[in-house]
Design a protein around this motif. Sequence first.
Motif, PDB file in Angstrom:
ATOM      1  N   ALA A  27       0.720   4.105  -2.844  1.00  0.00           N
ATOM      2  CA  ALA A  27       0.190   5.414  -2.459  1.00  0.00           C
ATOM      3  C   ALA A  27       1.222   6.524  -2.650  1.00  0.00           C
ATOM      4  O   ALA A  27       0.879   7.701  -2.611  1.00  0.00           O
ATOM      5  CB  ALA A  27      -0.287   5.384  -1.003  1.00  0.00           C
ATOM      6  N   TYR A  85       0.835  -1.208   0.000  1.00  0.00           N
ATOM      7  CA  TYR A  85       0.000   0.000   0.000  1.00  0.00           C
ATOM      8  C   TYR A  85       0.872   1.261   0.000  1.00  0.00           C
ATOM      9  O   TYR A  85       0.629   2.187  -0.769  1.00  0.00           O
ATOM     10  CB  TYR A  85      -0.945   0.017   1.200  1.00  0.00           C
ATOM     11  CG  TYR A  85      -1.721   1.306   1.279  1.00  0.00           C
ATOM     12  CD1 TYR A  85      -2.878   1.481   0.541  1.00  0.00           C
ATOM     13  CD2 TYR A  85      -1.265   2.373   2.052  1.00  0.00           C
ATOM     14  CE1 TYR A  85      -3.570   2.681   0.569  1.00  0.00           C
ATOM     15  CE2 TYR A  85      -1.947   3.576   2.086  1.00  0.00           C
ATOM     16  CZ  TYR A  85      -3.098   3.724   1.352  1.00  0.00           C
ATOM     17  OH  TYR A  85      -3.775   4.914   1.375  1.00  0.00           O
ATOM     18  N   ARG A 123      -8.126   7.569  -0.359  1.00  0.00           N
ATOM     19  CA  ARG A 123      -7.056   6.836   0.328  1.00  0.00           C
ATOM     20  C   ARG A 123      -7.696   6.104   1.490  1.00  0.00           C
ATOM     21  O   ARG A 123      -8.171   6.727   2.428  1.00  0.00           O
ATOM     22  CB  ARG A 123      -6.006   7.777   0.899  1.00  0.00           C
ATOM     23  CG  ARG A 123      -5.102   8.429  -0.091  1.00  0.00           C
ATOM     24  CD  ARG A 123      -4.053   9.233   0.675  1.00  0.00           C
ATOM     25  NE  ARG A 123      -3.458  10.251  -0.145  1.00  0.00           N
ATOM     26  CZ  ARG A 123      -2.170  10.300  -0.442  1.00  0.00           C
ATOM     27  NH1 ARG A 123      -1.358   9.407   0.038  1.00  0.00           N
ATOM     28  NH2 ARG A 123      -1.704  11.257  -1.196  1.00  0.00           N
ATOM     29  N   VAL A 150      -6.436   3.019  -3.067  1.00  0.00           N
ATOM     30  CA  VAL A 150      -5.976   4.361  -3.405  1.00  0.00           C
ATOM     31  C   VAL A 150      -6.470   4.658  -4.823  1.00  0.00           C
ATOM     32  O   VAL A 150      -6.427   3.798  -5.702  1.00  0.00           O
ATOM     33  CB  VAL A 150      -4.436   4.506  -3.277  1.00  0.00           C
ATOM     34  CG1 VAL A 150      -3.697   3.604  -4.226  1.00  0.00           C
ATOM     35  CG2 VAL A 150      -4.008   5.942  -3.430  1.00  0.00           C
TER      36      VAL A 150
END
Length: 86
Positions: free
Chosen positions: A22, A18, A65, A71
């Motif tokens: 992101a 993640y 988010r 995301v």
Amino acid sequence: MSMVQQAIEVSAPLHTVYEQLAAFENYPQFMSGVREVTPIGDDRTHWIMDVEGKRREFDAQITERSMDERVSWATTDGPLLAETIT
């Protein structure tokens, strides 16, 4: 706008994956066609990438988010592009 849906399995801890996804400025390291992504403010980025064989520059807004889950971003100018990664 065409839609591409793809699934891959990544053998890494969820939070690590993640965090990588992101951080859009990391995209040129692993996403073909993406030349540069620069943060330009709160949840906004400037992209330089090859789209359909042409070099394009555009700004994008991060639209969602959800920590360790999702995301999303979408262009605010230029070509109509959007992406959601879950």
